[in-house]
Design a protein around this motif. Structure first.
Motif, PDB file in Angstrom:
ATOM      1  N   UNK A 216       3.833   5.793   2.842  1.00  0.00           N
ATOM      2  CA  UNK A 216       3.222   7.024   3.350  1.00  0.00           C
ATOM      3  C   UNK A 216       1.707   6.874   3.424  1.00  0.00           C
ATOM      4  N   UNK A 217       1.106   6.363   2.358  1.00  0.00           N
ATOM      5  CA  UNK A 217      -0.350   6.213   2.319  1.00  0.00           C
ATOM      6  C   UNK A 217      -0.834   5.179   3.326  1.00  0.00           C
ATOM      7  N   UNK A 218      -0.013   4.165   3.569  1.00  0.00           N
ATOM      8  CA  UNK A 218      -0.388   3.099   4.501  1.00  0.00           C
ATOM      9  C   UNK A 218       0.071   3.379   5.932  1.00  0.00           C
ATOM     10  N   UNK A 219       0.711   4.513   6.121  1.00  0.00           N
ATOM     11  CA  UNK A 219       1.160   4.956   7.443  1.00  0.00           C
ATOM     12  C   UNK A 219       2.037   3.908   8.129  1.00  0.00           C
ATOM     13  N   UNK A 220       3.060   3.485   7.412  1.00  0.00           N
ATOM     14  CA  UNK A 220       4.018   2.516   7.943  1.00  0.00           C
ATOM     15  C   UNK A 220       5.423   2.926   7.525  1.00  0.00           C
ATOM     16  N   UNK A 221       6.411   2.321   8.160  1.00  0.00           N
ATOM     17  CA  UNK A 221       7.794   2.588   7.780  1.00  0.00           C
ATOM     18  C   UNK A 221       8.097   1.937   6.436  1.00  0.00           C
TER      19      UNK A 221
END
Length: 227
Positions: A216-221
């Motif tokens: 979530x923090x790294x904006x990835x799946x």
């Protein structure tokens, strides 16, 4: 089903019928000649002291979401089988009927008298069980028995789309949520919270929780491990 439950590559299960019917139920010809369907599994569960299994039926007990894609008629044992799916999508041709009273029986798996009133309410369950009425897919949706009704040709596409959406979360969290969902049907709130708190603590300590936050923090799946 047990293999699907333990296979980490399987995230959701779809159950559907082959041909024009989902399931027409028990072979009445067998019953007419004196045959009696085996109820050994039900008797074994009734006499069991195992409290870890969330429900006496196979589909609610496996760790993965189970979607029923109901095509055509599902009556008798077939209707009972649809009850054991976590979510039901119906094609427009689907029909549901707990016709046991017309054969001098109660629902054979026990799901009709335990799960059905918890899904559609006591009054609707009473009507279906006492009358043995066969209802349409739309009528089933109106009482909350099926999630959606779609054209028959779109049934499997809708089921696969739903399976994909239910497979995005952490597999460990999904499995524990399903277990607690069914176990919660048979216990009070205080008893349920005695299970919820340690389960939540296990989730906080899991690799999947760390991955869920980091993704979530790294904006990835997220890349789940189920641990």
């Amino acid at each position: 089903m047990k293999q699907a439950s333990s296979d980490e590559r399987v995230r959701s299960v779809i159950i559907t019928g082959v041909g024009r019917a989902f399931s027409a139920g028990t072979d009445l010809q067998q019953l007419s000649t004196g045959g009696t369907p085996s109820n050994a599994r039900g008797e074994a569960y009734a006499n069991s002291t195992d409290t870890t299994r969330p429900a006496p039926w196979t589909l609610p007990s496996i760790k993965k979401p189970v979607i029923g894609a109901i095509n055509g008629v599902a009556v008798g044992l077939g209707a009972e089988f649809t009850l054991q799916c976590d979510v039901r999508i119906a094609g427009e041709s689907a029909r549901f009927g707990w016709v046991f009273v017309h054969r001098g029986l109660v629902p054979d798996t026990g799901a009709g008298t335990w799960l059905l009133p918890r899904i559609v309410g006591l009054q609707n369950a009473a009507r279906l069980l006492f009358s043995g009425e066969i209802i349409s897919a739309q009528a089933a949706k109106e009482i909350g028995y099926v999630l959606d009704v779609v054209p028959d040709a779109e049934l499997m596409d809708r089921a696969f789309a739903l399976a994909a959406s239910m497979s995005k979360g952490g597999p460990l969290a999904t499995a524990e949520s399903k277990r607690m969902l069914y176990q919660g049907l048979g216990r009070d709130g205080v008893e349920h919270m005695k299970d919820n708190v340690p389960t939540l603590n296990r989730m906080f300590a899991s690799e999947d929780f760390k991955e869920g936050v980091n993704s979530f923090l790294q904006r990835r799946d997220p890349v789940w491990t189920g641990r």
